[in-house]
Design a protein around this motif. Structure first.
Motif, PDB file in Angstrom:
ATOM      1  N   LEU A 102     102.414  52.257  20.228  1.00  0.00           N
ATOM      2  CA  LEU A 102     100.981  52.049  19.983  1.00  0.00           C
ATOM      3  C   LEU A 102     100.620  52.482  18.565  1.00  0.00           C
ATOM      4  CD1 LEU A 102      99.268  53.137  23.330  1.00  0.00           C
ATOM      5  CD2 LEU A 102      99.492  50.845  22.376  1.00  0.00           C
ATOM      6  N   TRP A 103     101.232  53.580  18.141  1.00  0.00           N
ATOM      7  CA  TRP A 103     100.923  54.109  16.811  1.00  0.00           C
ATOM      8  C   TRP A 103     101.317  53.109  15.721  1.00  0.00           C
ATOM      9  CZ3 TRP A 103     103.927  56.455  12.700  1.00  0.00           C
ATOM     10  CH2 TRP A 103     103.136  57.206  11.813  1.00  0.00           C
ATOM     11  N   PHE A 104     102.445  52.412  15.972  1.00  0.00           N
ATOM     12  CA  PHE A 104     102.894  51.410  15.005  1.00  0.00           C
ATOM     13  C   PHE A 104     102.018  50.170  15.060  1.00  0.00           C
ATOM     14  CE2 PHE A 104     107.036  53.627  14.678  1.00  0.00           C
ATOM     15  CZ  PHE A 104     107.121  53.616  13.308  1.00  0.00           C
ATOM     16  N   VAL A 105     101.620  49.811  16.287  1.00  0.00           N
ATOM     17  CA  VAL A 105     100.877  48.560  16.479  1.00  0.00           C
ATOM     18  C   VAL A 105      99.439  48.695  15.977  1.00  0.00           C
ATOM     19  CG1 VAL A 105      99.919  47.039  18.252  1.00  0.00           C
ATOM     20  CG2 VAL A 105     102.316  47.753  18.367  1.00  0.00           C
TER      21      VAL A 105
END
Ligand SMILES: [Zn+2]
Length: 106
Positions: A102-105
């Protein structure tokens, strides 16, 4: 577990050669089946008693069986606790992966 299986497994219990799944079923059957419990007591006394006579040790087998049963219960409980811990760790690992994704997305 059937009484027949239980009887068949008694030597494994006495020799501490039982895996956790079997031990769990073995102990639960013993709790509900008085006949099998008696059978276990008899077989334990005979097996261990013979061994002790050969070794020439003093013995209090009734007490030792109780100790053996407590040991089994304790190791089952410990096993359960570890399993819970592993499940928790697994969930945490999944959450961590989801968090990273999620952090990357986002
Ligand atoms: Zn039984």
């Amino acid at each position: 577990m059937e009484c027949k299986n239980f009887e068949h497994l008694i030597p494994d219990f006495v020799g501490r050669k039982m895996d956790f799944r079997t031990l769990k079923e073995f102990c639960s059957h013993m709790e509900v089946c008085e006949e099998c419990k008696e059978e276990l007591v008899i077989q334990f006394l005979v097996t261990e008693g013979m061994q002790r006579l050969e070794d020439g040790d003093a013995f209090d087998l009734q007490n030792e069986l109780q100790i053996r049963l407590n040991e089994a219960e304790l190791s089952l409980r410990r096993h359960k606790k570890w399993r819970k811990l592993f499940i928790c760790l697994g969930i945490m690992a999944i959450l961590a992966v989801v968090g990273i994704v999620l952090w990357f997305v986002l």
